[in-house]
Structures are given as structure tokens and as C-alpha cells.
Enzyme design. Sequence first.
Site, PDB file in Angstrom:
ATOM      1  N   GLY A 294       0.778  -1.233   0.000  1.00 51.96           N
ATOM      2  CA  GLY A 294       0.000   0.000   0.000  1.00 51.96           C
ATOM      3  C   GLY A 294       0.809   1.282   0.000  1.00 51.96           C
ATOM      4  O   GLY A 294       0.322   2.319   0.440  1.00 51.96           O
TER       5      GLY A 294
ATOM      6  N   LYS B 165      -8.604 -13.503 -10.738  1.00 52.91           N
ATOM      7  CA  LYS B 165      -9.789 -12.642 -10.907  1.00 52.91           C
ATOM      8  C   LYS B 165     -10.695 -12.818  -9.694  1.00 52.91           C
ATOM      9  O   LYS B 165     -10.482 -13.724  -8.878  1.00 52.91           O
ATOM     10  CB  LYS B 165     -10.522 -12.995 -12.197  1.00 52.91           C
ATOM     11  CG  LYS B 165     -11.071 -14.418 -12.212  1.00 52.91           C
ATOM     12  CD  LYS B 165     -11.879 -14.698 -13.475  1.00 52.91           C
ATOM     13  CE  LYS B 165     -12.462 -16.098 -13.420  1.00 52.91           C
ATOM     14  NZ  LYS B 165     -13.305 -16.417 -14.565  1.00 52.91           N
TER      15      LYS B 165
ATOM     16  N   ASN C 253      -5.307   2.568 -13.043  1.00 57.09           N
ATOM     17  CA  ASN C 253      -4.321   1.646 -12.472  1.00 57.09           C
ATOM     18  C   ASN C 253      -2.942   2.254 -12.625  1.00 57.09           C
ATOM     19  O   ASN C 253      -2.711   3.091 -13.499  1.00 57.09           O
ATOM     20  CB  ASN C 253      -4.388   0.310 -13.239  1.00 57.09           C
ATOM     21  CG  ASN C 253      -3.400  -0.710 -12.705  1.00 57.09           C
ATOM     22  OD1 ASN C 253      -3.240  -0.864 -11.492  1.00 57.09           O
ATOM     23  ND2 ASN C 253      -2.724  -1.415 -13.603  1.00 57.09           N
TER      24      ASN C 253
ATOM     25  N   HIS D 209       1.053   0.979 -13.260  1.00 56.38           N
ATOM     26  CA  HIS D 209       1.821  -0.196 -13.673  1.00 56.38           C
ATOM     27  C   HIS D 209       3.309   0.170 -13.696  1.00 56.38           C
ATOM     28  O   HIS D 209       3.673   1.240 -14.198  1.00 56.38           O
ATOM     29  CB  HIS D 209       1.369  -0.652 -15.063  1.00 56.38           C
ATOM     30  CG  HIS D 209       2.105  -1.863 -15.521  1.00 56.38           C
ATOM     31  ND1 HIS D 209       1.831  -3.133 -15.034  1.00 56.38           N
ATOM     32  CD2 HIS D 209       3.140  -2.012 -16.386  1.00 56.38           C
ATOM     33  CE1 HIS D 209       2.655  -3.994 -15.591  1.00 56.38           C
ATOM     34  NE2 HIS D 209       3.467  -3.347 -16.415  1.00 56.38           N
TER      35      HIS D 209
HETATM   36  C1  GRF Z   1       3.269  -1.059  -7.665  1.00 54.78           C
HETATM   37  O1  GRF Z   1       4.569  -1.299  -8.135  1.00 54.78           O
HETATM   38  C2  GRF Z   1       2.307  -0.935  -8.806  1.00 54.78           C
HETATM   39  O2  GRF Z   1       2.900  -0.427  -9.961  1.00 54.78           O
HETATM   40  C3  GRF Z   1       1.874  -2.341  -9.053  1.00 54.78           C
HETATM   41  O3  GRF Z   1       1.812  -2.925  -7.771  1.00 54.78           O
HETATM   42  C4  GRF Z   1       2.725  -2.260  -6.895  1.00 54.78           C
HETATM   43  C5  GRF Z   1       1.965  -1.868  -5.663  1.00 54.78           C
HETATM   44  O4  GRF Z   1       2.812  -1.415  -4.654  1.00 54.78           O
HETATM   45  N1  GRF Z   1       0.629  -2.377  -9.787  1.00 54.78           N
HETATM   46  P1  GRF Z   1       2.215  -0.785  -3.326  1.00 54.78           P
HETATM   47  O5  GRF Z   1       1.302  -1.838  -2.698  1.00 54.78           O
HETATM   48  O6  GRF Z   1       1.466   0.445  -3.705  1.00 54.78           O
HETATM   49  O7  GRF Z   1       3.388  -0.489  -2.451  1.00 54.78           O
END
Ligand code: GRF
Length: 210
Positions: free
Chosen positions: A17, A70, A114, A116
Amino acid sequence: MSDLRRFRIGVLGSGKGSNFEAIAQACATGIVPAEVALVLSDCPDAGILARAKERGIPARYIPPGPFKTKLDDAAERAYVEALQAAAVDLVALAGFMRVLKSTLLNAFAGRIVNIHPSLLPSFPGLAAWKQALDYGVKVTGCTVHFVDAGVDSGPIIGQQIVPVLDDDTPESLHARIHAAEHELYPRCLAAIARGQVRVQGRRVTFQRAA
Ligand code: GRF
């Protein structure tokens, strides 16, 4: 001013998080003109739930059902009901490790984003920082995008570049990408909350602030 309804964000995450934390902090300081109204997780012990509770933000584990990648139909409906009950304007995925299906996508059409950890469309899917390192690219980064029915395939809202260094390990590169995410995600959410983001097909543009 205080009687104006604030833009409400629901955050979904499966992990520690840190992006949630960056978003919540940016909301608290006014950098993002919004509030995190609800945090949901498919993992009962996820750090994101503990972090939300520490901030006094409603946070719930909703069981995902039997699948690994999912939510099952009943679970997806439960996520939608919780997000609608919290009257969220936008759903922000922050490390949510499941592909969304039509129940959620239709309930929040065009309102799910989202983050990524690569410069999409390069390296979608898992461990994108390791994919980038193994491929040998010299720059990578992170991408905030709208969510569609594909994997990391929706229209791109914003990207931030991270150089790949000669002595990088997967861990060191991932850490620098994470730091970039914590800048990029709040910036994109602020633009969305301000109503500055326009989508035409795959092209996402930002209107200047008045
Ligand atoms: C991040 O690297 C994000 O890009 C990916 O999952 C990770 C989540 O990290 N989708 P966090 O839980 O926010 O520390």
C-alpha cells in the site's frame, strides 16, 4: 468552500500500500483535491488495510472467491456494492493483483485507473521491472492508465521515466520505479479530480487549469 462535495476515490490493493499512502498523503495536503473514501483488499493481511485504518479511512477485506487471478461474480458484485455505498467517483487500483471483469468495469465505466511499473505498452503483466532489466532496456518507468478488459492495456493517462543503471538489480530498479509511482499517481489523480482529463479513443489529454 467546506460545503462542496469532495471528489471521492476508492482504492483497491493487495499489497503493502505504498501507492495508497502517497495518494492519501497527497489528498490530506490538498495536492490532490479529493479524499480516499474507501480501501478494499482481496488479502486479509494486506498492509494497505492496516495503513488505511491508521489514517482513519474505512478499509475492508472482501473475499475474492476461488480464483487466483480474478474475482468471482459474487465477489465482484460485493466490491461494486461497497464502492457504490461509499459513493466513490473513481476507483484507483494500487497493486490490486486481479484482472477486473465486466461487473466492475461496467459499474465504473471510464472511472477505473491503475498504476503499472513499466512504460506501457512495454512489459505488461507481472514483475515488469524484472522484464525490463532482463530485456536490457536503458529506460523504463511507470504508467497510470484507464482500465479496460485487457491486461494493462487501457488508454494511458501519464508516464514517468526511470533510467536503468548498469549496476541495477531487480530490487534496486523496482525501488526507484516505486518512488516514481508515488509522484506520478497523485499527479494524475489530481488532474482527474479537477476534471482536466479528456479521453478520445486511446488519446488522453489534459486541459489546462483555468
Ligand atoms: C506497484 O509497483 C504498482 O505499480 C503495481 O503494484 C505495486 C503496488 O505497490 N501495480 P504498493 O502496494 O502500492 O506499495
